[in-house]
Design a protein around this motif. Structure first.
Motif, PDB file in Angstrom:
ATOM      1  N   ALA A  82       8.439 -18.895   9.020  1.00  0.00           N
ATOM      2  CA  ALA A  82       9.175 -19.533   7.922  1.00  0.00           C
ATOM      3  C   ALA A  82       9.308 -18.579   6.739  1.00  0.00           C
ATOM      4  O   ALA A  82      10.375 -18.470   6.122  1.00  0.00           O
ATOM      5  N   ALA A  83       8.238 -17.867   6.409  1.00  0.00           N
ATOM      6  CA  ALA A  83       8.272 -16.925   5.293  1.00  0.00           C
ATOM      7  C   ALA A  83       9.238 -15.775   5.577  1.00  0.00           C
ATOM      8  O   ALA A  83       9.968 -15.325   4.694  1.00  0.00           O
ATOM      9  N   LYS A  84       9.257 -15.302   6.819  1.00  0.00           N
ATOM     10  CA  LYS A  84      10.181 -14.225   7.196  1.00  0.00           C
ATOM     11  C   LYS A  84      11.622 -14.696   7.071  1.00  0.00           C
ATOM     12  O   LYS A  84      12.485 -13.958   6.611  1.00  0.00           O
ATOM     13  N   GLU A  85      11.861 -15.923   7.515  1.00  0.00           N
ATOM     14  CA  GLU A  85      13.203 -16.494   7.446  1.00  0.00           C
ATOM     15  C   GLU A  85      13.691 -16.576   6.001  1.00  0.00           C
ATOM     16  O   GLU A  85      14.862 -16.371   5.716  1.00  0.00           O
ATOM     17  N   GLU A  86      12.770 -16.853   5.096  1.00  0.00           N
ATOM     18  CA  GLU A  86      13.105 -16.939   3.671  1.00  0.00           C
ATOM     19  C   GLU A  86      13.064 -15.583   2.982  1.00  0.00           C
ATOM     20  O   GLU A  86      13.328 -15.470   1.792  1.00  0.00           O
ATOM     21  N   GLY A  87      12.680 -14.533   3.730  1.00  0.00           N
ATOM     22  CA  GLY A  87      12.618 -13.188   3.160  1.00  0.00           C
ATOM     23  C   GLY A  87      11.412 -12.960   2.267  1.00  0.00           C
ATOM     24  O   GLY A  87      11.365 -12.008   1.494  1.00  0.00           O
ATOM     25  N   LYS A  88      10.395 -13.804   2.403  1.00  0.00           N
ATOM     26  CA  LYS A  88       9.203 -13.701   1.564  1.00  0.00           C
ATOM     27  C   LYS A  88       8.064 -12.949   2.223  1.00  0.00           C
ATOM     28  O   LYS A  88       7.088 -12.617   1.592  1.00  0.00           O
ATOM     29  N   TYR A  89       8.184 -12.705   3.518  1.00  0.00           N
ATOM     30  CA  TYR A  89       7.114 -12.043   4.259  1.00  0.00           C
ATOM     31  C   TYR A  89       7.665 -10.777   4.890  1.00  0.00           C
ATOM     32  O   TYR A  89       8.600 -10.822   5.674  1.00  0.00           O
ATOM     33  N   THR A  90       7.084  -9.673   4.519  1.00  0.00           N
ATOM     34  CA  THR A  90       7.543  -8.402   5.083  1.00  0.00           C
ATOM     35  C   THR A  90       6.430  -7.697   5.842  1.00  0.00           C
ATOM     36  O   THR A  90       6.642  -6.619   6.378  1.00  0.00           O
ATOM     37  N   GLY A  91       5.269  -8.292   5.882  1.00  0.00           N
ATOM     38  CA  GLY A  91       4.151  -7.676   6.590  1.00  0.00           C
ATOM     39  C   GLY A  91       3.409  -6.681   5.707  1.00  0.00           C
ATOM     40  O   GLY A  91       3.706  -6.509   4.525  1.00  0.00           O
ATOM     41  N   ARG A  92       2.446  -6.014   6.314  1.00  0.00           N
ATOM     42  CA  ARG A  92       1.636  -5.044   5.591  1.00  0.00           C
ATOM     43  C   ARG A  92       2.469  -3.802   5.297  1.00  0.00           C
ATOM     44  O   ARG A  92       3.243  -3.339   6.125  1.00  0.00           O
ATOM     45  N   VAL A  93       2.285  -3.251   4.127  1.00  0.00           N
ATOM     46  CA  VAL A  93       2.981  -2.032   3.750  1.00  0.00           C
ATOM     47  C   VAL A  93       2.390  -0.875   4.556  1.00  0.00           C
ATOM     48  O   VAL A  93       1.182  -0.658   4.545  1.00  0.00           O
ATOM     49  N   PRO A  94       3.235  -0.128   5.284  1.00  0.00           N
ATOM     50  CA  PRO A  94       2.713   0.993   6.067  1.00  0.00           C
ATOM     51  C   PRO A  94       2.303   2.146   5.158  1.00  0.00           C
ATOM     52  O   PRO A  94       3.146   2.851   4.619  1.00  0.00           O
ATOM     53  N   THR A  95       1.018   2.318   4.973  1.00  0.00           N
ATOM     54  CA  THR A  95       0.520   3.307   4.014  1.00  0.00           C
ATOM     55  C   THR A  95       0.781   4.739   4.445  1.00  0.00           C
ATOM     56  O   THR A  95       1.219   5.553   3.644  1.00  0.00           O
ATOM     57  N   ALA A  96       0.524   5.057   5.692  1.00  0.00           N
ATOM     58  CA  ALA A  96       0.724   6.435   6.151  1.00  0.00           C
ATOM     59  C   ALA A  96       2.208   6.777   6.208  1.00  0.00           C
ATOM     60  O   ALA A  96       2.610   7.874   5.813  1.00  0.00           O
ATOM     61  N   GLN A  97       3.024   5.856   6.690  1.00  0.00           N
ATOM     62  CA  GLN A  97       4.459   6.116   6.791  1.00  0.00           C
ATOM     63  C   GLN A  97       5.090   6.330   5.419  1.00  0.00           C
ATOM     64  O   GLN A  97       6.073   7.055   5.291  1.00  0.00           O
ATOM     65  N   ALA A  98       4.507   5.746   4.393  1.00  0.00           N
ATOM     66  CA  ALA A  98       5.011   5.950   3.035  1.00  0.00           C
ATOM     67  C   ALA A  98       4.801   7.393   2.580  1.00  0.00           C
ATOM     68  O   ALA A  98       5.465   7.857   1.653  1.00  0.00           O
ATOM     69  N   LYS A  99       3.901   8.095   3.236  1.00  0.00           N
ATOM     70  CA  LYS A  99       3.604   9.487   2.877  1.00  0.00           C
ATOM     71  C   LYS A  99       4.272  10.472   3.839  1.00  0.00           C
ATOM     72  O   LYS A  99       3.934  11.649   3.861  1.00  0.00           O
ATOM     73  N   ALA A 100       5.233   9.992   4.633  1.00  0.00           N
ATOM     74  CA  ALA A 100       5.871  10.812   5.659  1.00  0.00           C
ATOM     75  C   ALA A 100       6.506  12.072   5.074  1.00  0.00           C
ATOM     76  O   ALA A 100       6.356  13.165   5.633  1.00  0.00           O
ATOM     77  N   ALA A 101       7.216  11.945   3.967  1.00  0.00           N
ATOM     78  CA  ALA A 101       7.885  13.111   3.375  1.00  0.00           C
ATOM     79  C   ALA A 101       6.861  14.180   2.989  1.00  0.00           C
ATOM     80  O   ALA A 101       7.060  15.373   3.271  1.00  0.00           O
ATOM     81  N   GLN A 102       5.758  13.742   2.373  1.00  0.00           N
ATOM     82  CA  GLN A 102       4.705  14.682   1.976  1.00  0.00           C
ATOM     83  C   GLN A 102       4.060  15.325   3.211  1.00  0.00           C
ATOM     84  O   GLN A 102       3.815  16.530   3.233  1.00  0.00           O
ATOM     85  N   VAL A 103       3.814  14.530   4.244  1.00  0.00           N
ATOM     86  CA  VAL A 103       3.218  15.041   5.480  1.00  0.00           C
ATOM     87  C   VAL A 103       4.113  16.109   6.096  1.00  0.00           C
ATOM     88  O   VAL A 103       3.651  17.195   6.447  1.00  0.00           O
ATOM     89  N   LEU A 104       5.399  15.795   6.223  1.00  0.00           N
ATOM     90  CA  LEU A 104       6.332  16.747   6.842  1.00  0.00           C
ATOM     91  C   LEU A 104       6.470  18.015   6.005  1.00  0.00           C
ATOM     92  O   LEU A 104       6.559  19.124   6.555  1.00  0.00           O
ATOM     93  N   LYS A 105       6.456  17.880   4.696  1.00  0.00           N
ATOM     94  CA  LYS A 105       6.550  19.044   3.807  1.00  0.00           C
ATOM     95  C   LYS A 105       5.345  19.971   4.029  1.00  0.00           C
ATOM     96  O   LYS A 105       5.498  21.185   4.191  1.00  0.00           O
ATOM     97  N   LEU A 106       4.150  19.388   4.066  1.00  0.00           N
ATOM     98  CA  LEU A 106       2.934  20.178   4.293  1.00  0.00           C
ATOM     99  C   LEU A 106       2.923  20.762   5.699  1.00  0.00           C
ATOM    100  O   LEU A 106       2.494  21.898   5.912  1.00  0.00           O
ATOM    101  N   TYR A 107       3.417  20.003   6.635  1.00  0.00           N
ATOM    102  CA  TYR A 107       3.483  20.461   8.014  1.00  0.00           C
ATOM    103  C   TYR A 107       4.396  21.677   8.138  1.00  0.00           C
ATOM    104  O   TYR A 107       4.058  22.660   8.789  1.00  0.00           O
TER     105      TYR A 107
END
Length: 175
Positions: free
Chosen positions: A104-129
């Motif tokens: 129900a929350a997803k249908e209403e756009g209120k639930y997006t799940g847990r924020v992916p912490t590592a994926q949020a740092k993808a640009a920094q990871v790739l730059k260092l890589y």
């Protein structure tokens, strides 16, 4: 001599209950395995029955403090099994309500799940890589797990070999 074993882990994840596994291997005839509540033993009825059978096989019993239940008697075993069934029923109801609520929350756009912490740092990871840092150094710098480095690389179609060096960098170094 009484021994106290403690662990803070979900009773749902039986495979990860290291201390509990130790207790089961050390049970002897006449021992009493004490739990503060039935929910600390296990959640699915199948696990509770297996645990009670394993404990009984060693000649030991289970005591549940908040229910004042002891499996050393027929009535105690009956009570244990009835409450174990009720506990599983309650858990399944809770999980079903949770699933309906999330949908129900997803249908209403209120639930997006847990924020992916590592994926949020993808640009920094790739730059260092691309700078040539090892996967361990990247993980330490970005404060994420090495496994996350591999997931980010895979999501971005970048190859990381065992040494953490680009395949094309290794070829250049060999020239």
């Amino acid at each position: 001599m009484a021994a106290i074993y403690q662990e803070q882990i979900s009773s749902v994840m039986m495979a990860e209950r290291v201390e509990f596994a130790k207790v089961l291997t050390k049970l002897e005839k006449g021992d009493v395995l004490v739990f503060t509540s039935l929910s600390r033993v296990a959640r699915p009825m199948v696990h509770m029955v297996k645990i009670e059978a394993a404990v009984a096989k060693e000649g030991a019993t289970i005591q549940i403090l908040d229910m004042n239940t002891d499996t050393s008697t027929r009535a105690g075993r009956l009570t244990f099994n009835m409450f174990a069934s009720i506990a599983q029923f309650k858990r399944e109801n809770m999980l079903e309500r949770q699933k309906v609520g999330i949908a129900a929350a997803k249908e209403e756009g209120k639930y997006t799940g847990r924020v992916p912490t590592a994926q949020a740092k993808a640009a920094q990871v790739l730059k260092l890589y691309h700078k040539g840092l090892t996967k361990e150094d990247i993980a330490k710098t970005c404060e994420i797990a090495v496994a996350s480095i591999y997931r980010i690389a895979k999501a971005n179609k970048t190859q990381i070999d065992a040494a953490g060096v680009h395949s094309h960098q290794r070829q250049r170094a060999a020239l």
